[in-house]
Scaffold this active site. Structure first.
Site, mmCIF file in Angstrom:
data_model
loop_
_atom_site.group_PDB
_atom_site.id
_atom_site.type_symbol
_atom_site.label_atom_id
_atom_site.label_comp_id
_atom_site.label_asym_id
_atom_site.label_seq_id
_atom_site.Cartn_x
_atom_site.Cartn_y
_atom_site.Cartn_z
ATOM 1 N N VAL A 140 -5.292 2.869 -2.364
ATOM 2 C CA VAL A 140 -4.891 3.309 -1.032
ATOM 3 C C VAL A 140 -3.374 3.364 -1.006
ATOM 4 O O VAL A 140 -2.707 2.458 -1.517
ATOM 5 C CB VAL A 140 -5.400 2.338 0.053
ATOM 6 C CG1 VAL A 140 -4.836 2.714 1.418
ATOM 7 C CG2 VAL A 140 -6.927 2.316 0.088
ATOM 8 N N ARG A 147 4.700 2.567 0.481
ATOM 9 C CA ARG A 147 4.353 3.601 -0.496
ATOM 10 C C ARG A 147 4.791 3.200 -1.902
ATOM 11 O O ARG A 147 5.772 2.485 -2.084
ATOM 12 C CB ARG A 147 5.011 4.924 -0.128
ATOM 13 C CG ARG A 147 4.424 5.613 1.102
ATOM 14 C CD ARG A 147 5.056 6.975 1.288
ATOM 15 N NE ARG A 147 4.777 7.845 0.140
ATOM 16 C CZ ARG A 147 5.259 9.087 0.028
ATOM 17 N NH1 ARG A 147 6.052 9.581 0.962
ATOM 18 N NH2 ARG A 147 4.950 9.811 -1.029
ATOM 19 N N ASP A 148 4.056 3.717 -2.881
ATOM 20 C CA ASP A 148 4.388 3.543 -4.297
ATOM 21 C C ASP A 148 4.444 2.073 -4.717
ATOM 22 O O ASP A 148 5.122 1.716 -5.675
ATOM 23 C CB ASP A 148 5.719 4.233 -4.628
ATOM 24 C CG ASP A 148 5.688 5.720 -4.289
ATOM 25 O OD1 ASP A 148 4.644 6.354 -4.536
ATOM 26 O OD2 ASP A 148 6.701 6.223 -3.776
ATOM 27 N N ARG A 149 3.738 1.243 -3.970
ATOM 28 C CA ARG A 149 3.668 -0.194 -4.253
ATOM 29 C C ARG A 149 5.020 -0.896 -4.146
ATOM 30 O O ARG A 149 5.201 -1.982 -4.678
ATOM 31 C CB ARG A 149 3.048 -0.450 -5.639
ATOM 32 C CG ARG A 149 1.605 0.046 -5.773
ATOM 33 C CD ARG A 149 0.734 -0.575 -4.693
ATOM 34 N NE ARG A 149 -0.693 -0.309 -4.871
ATOM 35 C CZ ARG A 149 -1.399 0.544 -4.123
ATOM 36 N NH1 ARG A 149 -0.796 1.233 -3.163
ATOM 37 N NH2 ARG A 149 -2.697 0.700 -4.319
ATOM 38 N N MET A 150 5.953 -0.277 -3.422
ATOM 39 C CA MET A 150 7.249 -0.907 -3.178
ATOM 40 C C MET A 150 7.177 -1.648 -1.841
ATOM 41 O O MET A 150 7.861 -1.327 -0.863
ATOM 42 C CB MET A 150 8.366 0.144 -3.185
ATOM 43 C CG MET A 150 8.586 0.778 -4.543
ATOM 44 S SD MET A 150 9.149 -0.429 -5.790
ATOM 45 C CE MET A 150 10.824 -0.708 -5.235
#
Length: 218
Positions: free
Chosen positions: A14, A195-198
Site C-alpha cells: 500500500v 510515500r516510498d516508505r520514507m
C-alpha cells in the site's frame, strides 16, 4: 482435493499517502499527543481504537505479544488491566519492562510506547473495576487466565459457579488476582506513513534532564 489460492505476499503493498508528521505538529508532551491520536482514531470510527499490541519477555529473553485494551493515560503512563496470574503478568513481574504498539492501519499511523512497568494501586483498580459490565467482572473471577484447561465446558462450569456465588450480591468485588499495570514510558514514538516508505518517525525520549524530541530515520 480442493484448490487453494496462495496469497502473493511479495506483491502486497500500500502506498501511504494520507498525511505527514512534523515536529511542529506534535503536542507539548507525549501523553497529550497520544491522547490526540487516540481521539482522532475514535472519531474516525476505527474499531477498538484503544487496542494495543503488548509485548513482554520472560527471564530468558523469549518474547510474547498479545492485544490488550488501554484503559488509562496520563503523564504517569499508560494503563491496562489483566489477571495477575496470566503469562504476561508473570513476564512483567520478572522483567519489569514492556512495549506497546497502537496499530491504526486505516489512518496509516502507529504509536509505540516502551518503558518500565508498575502495578496500579488498589484504589485506581477499584474505580476501573466498577465501570466494567457485570459479565466481565464475573468472567475475571472465573477464568484461570493462561492456564491449560480440559475444554470449553470447564470454563462454562467455572463461570456458572461464580454467577451462583454472587447471585445475591449487587456488587461483584475485585478479585485478589486481578488489577492494572502501568507502563511508565522511556520512549514514545509516533509513526506516520509516507510515500516510498520514507515514513515520519518522531520520538519522545526520556533523558536525564527530561524529555527530548528526536526524528528517527524510517
Amino acid at each position: 482435493m480442493s484448490e487453494t489460492t496462495n496469497i502473493a505476499l511479495p506483491s502486497m503493498r500500500v502506498s501511504y499517502e494520507q498525511g505527514s508528521l512534523t515536529e511542529g505538529d506534535l503536542a507539548a508532551s507525549w501523553h497529550e499527543q497520544l491522547q490526540l491520536w487516540l481521539d482522532q482514531a475514535a472519531g474516525a470510527g476505527l474499531p477498538e481504537p484503544n487496542a494495543m499490541v503488548l509485548a513482554t519477555s520472560d527471564t530468558e529473553g523469549r518474547p510474547s505479544s498479545r492485544t490488550v485494551l488501554a484503559k488509562g493515560l496520563d503523564a504517569r503512563g499508560l494503563v491496562f488491566f489483566t489477571n495477575y496470574t496470566s503469562s504476561k503478568s508473570h513476564d512483567l513481574m520478572a522483567t519489569r519492562y514492556a512495549s506497546a504498539t497502537f496499530p491504526w492501519f486505516a489512518m496509516q499511523r502507529q504509536a509505540h510506547v516502551r518503558g518500565t512497568v508498575e502495578k496500579v494501586g488498589a484504589e485506581e483498580t477499584a474505580r476501573y473495576w466498577e465501570s466494567r459490565p457485570r459479565g466481565s467482572q464475573i468472567g475475571a473471577w472465573a477464568s484461570p487466565q493462561s492456564r491449560v484447561v480440559t475444554g470449553r465446558s470447564t470454563l462454562e462450569s467455572a463461570l456458572n459457579k461464580i454467577e451462583r456465588q454472587f447471585a445475591d450480591s449487587d456488587r461483584v468485588p475485585v478479585p485478589p488476582h486481578w488489577g492494572g499495570w502501568r507502563i511508565r514510558p522511556e520512549e514514545v514514538e509516533f509513526w506516520q506513513g509516507r510515500r516510498d516508505r520514507m515514513h515520519d518517525r518522531l520520538r519522545f525520549r526520556l533523558g536525564r534532564d527530561g524529555w527530548d524530541l528526536q526524528r528517527v530515520a524510517p
